[in-house]
Write an enzyme that holds these catalytic residues in place. Structure first.
Site, mmCIF file in Angstrom:
data_model
loop_
_atom_site.group_PDB
_atom_site.id
_atom_site.type_symbol
_atom_site.label_atom_id
_atom_site.label_comp_id
_atom_site.label_asym_id
_atom_site.label_seq_id
_atom_site.Cartn_x
_atom_site.Cartn_y
_atom_site.Cartn_z
ATOM 1 N N VAL A 1 0.812 -1.225 0.000
ATOM 2 C CA VAL A 1 0.000 0.000 0.000
ATOM 3 C C VAL A 1 0.844 1.273 0.000
ATOM 4 O O VAL A 1 0.321 2.353 -0.267
ATOM 5 C CB VAL A 1 -0.975 0.021 1.195
ATOM 6 C CG1 VAL A 1 -1.981 -1.107 1.082
ATOM 7 C CG2 VAL A 1 -0.239 -0.015 2.529
ATOM 8 N N TYR B 1 2.511 4.261 16.560
ATOM 9 C CA TYR B 1 1.186 3.761 16.198
ATOM 10 C C TYR B 1 0.121 4.828 16.427
ATOM 11 O O TYR B 1 -0.733 5.083 15.564
ATOM 12 C CB TYR B 1 0.879 2.507 17.020
ATOM 13 C CG TYR B 1 -0.412 1.825 16.668
ATOM 14 C CD1 TYR B 1 -0.531 1.104 15.486
ATOM 15 C CD2 TYR B 1 -1.505 1.868 17.519
ATOM 16 C CE1 TYR B 1 -1.716 0.455 15.151
ATOM 17 C CE2 TYR B 1 -2.689 1.225 17.206
ATOM 18 C CZ TYR B 1 -2.792 0.515 16.022
ATOM 19 O OH TYR B 1 -3.962 -0.114 15.694
#
Length: 253
Positions: free
Chosen positions: A58, A159
């Site tokens: 991606v 994250y």
């Protein structure tokens, strides 16, 4: 947006939240193309749902552009996109050895989760915008953030930053795409029984689930898919991030 007969793309669709979403869309009659790096699981999932699989990174611009075009050749213009691809290895900013985290470790998480999401979203939207609308809308994209965007724990700096970026870009992109009839939504799941958590001992899974106020358990990926279904079929859901977390607010660690 009608699901039956509509082409859809799910990134990270070989397993976990993406796998459950691919199942849901296929069961509702969508023609699903899975984007994933796991070729074995991706091919298996595609066969199981009567869809297609394309191995794609991606974060690779040309690869994503080619994959979107290939998916269109297989199933027609994709009106539904669900971005579930992501990684989340934990790491403290300064480790026990006193050394700062290598910048490459931080950027790798942001690159996949945030830049990868934006990369697929932008290439998909560019391909969709010239198409005629179906009724009052052309399409809908659902991105995946996390409750870590709001209450990230120690060791989740990268994250949380990547997921916070997804939350932050939801409204401005929805506003930009409004004139094209494309809705932009984000789901921020809490603790779900993804392959990562499923690999933990049952005792650890139960302990994590007990932190959720109600229901006091880990979320089922099918429940993420249920939310995605509601978003797709409800045209007034746009420009918003929905927490799907059983009312959990994560502790510092």
């Amino acid at each position: 947006m009608q699901i039956d007969g509509t082409a859809a793309i799910v990134t990270g669709g070989a397993s976990g939240l993406g796998g459950a979403t691919a199942d849901m869309l296929a069961e509702a009659g969508a023609k699903v193309t899975i984007f994933d790096l796991n070729e074995d699981l991706g091919e298996e999932k595609a066969r199981a749902i009567g869809g297609a699989f394309i191995k794609v990174n991606v974060t690779d611009e040309s690869a994503v552009e080619e994959a979107v075009a290939k998916a269109e050749g297989l199933h027609g213009k994709a009106r539904i996109l669900v971005n579930c691809a992501g990684i989340g290895p934990p790491a403290k900013v300064v480790g026990r050895d006193g050394n700062a985290i290598p910048l490459a470790d931080f950027t790798s998480v942001v690159n996949v989760n945030l830049f990868g999401t934006f990369n697929v979203l932008s290439k998909w939207a560019a391909a969709l915008m010239p198409a005629d609308p179906l009724g009052e809308e052309r399409g809908v994209v659902i991105n995946t953030a996390s409750v870590a965007a709001y209450d990230g724990q120690i060791g989740q700096a990268a994250y949380a930053a990547s997921k916070g970026g997804i939350v932050g870009m939801t409204l401005p992109i929805a506003r930009e795409f409004a004139r094209s009839g494309i809705r932009v939504m984000t789901i921020a799941p809490g603790l779900f029984l993804t392959p990562l958590l499923a690999s933990l001992p049952q005792e650890a899974q139960d302990s994590l689930g007990a932190q959720v106020p109600f229901p006091s358990r880990l979320g089922d990926p099918k429940e993420y898919a249920m939310m995605a279904h509601s978003i797709v079929v409800n045209p007034m859901l746009n420009g918003e991030t929905i927490r799907l977390d059983g009312a959990i607010r994560m502790a510092p660690r």
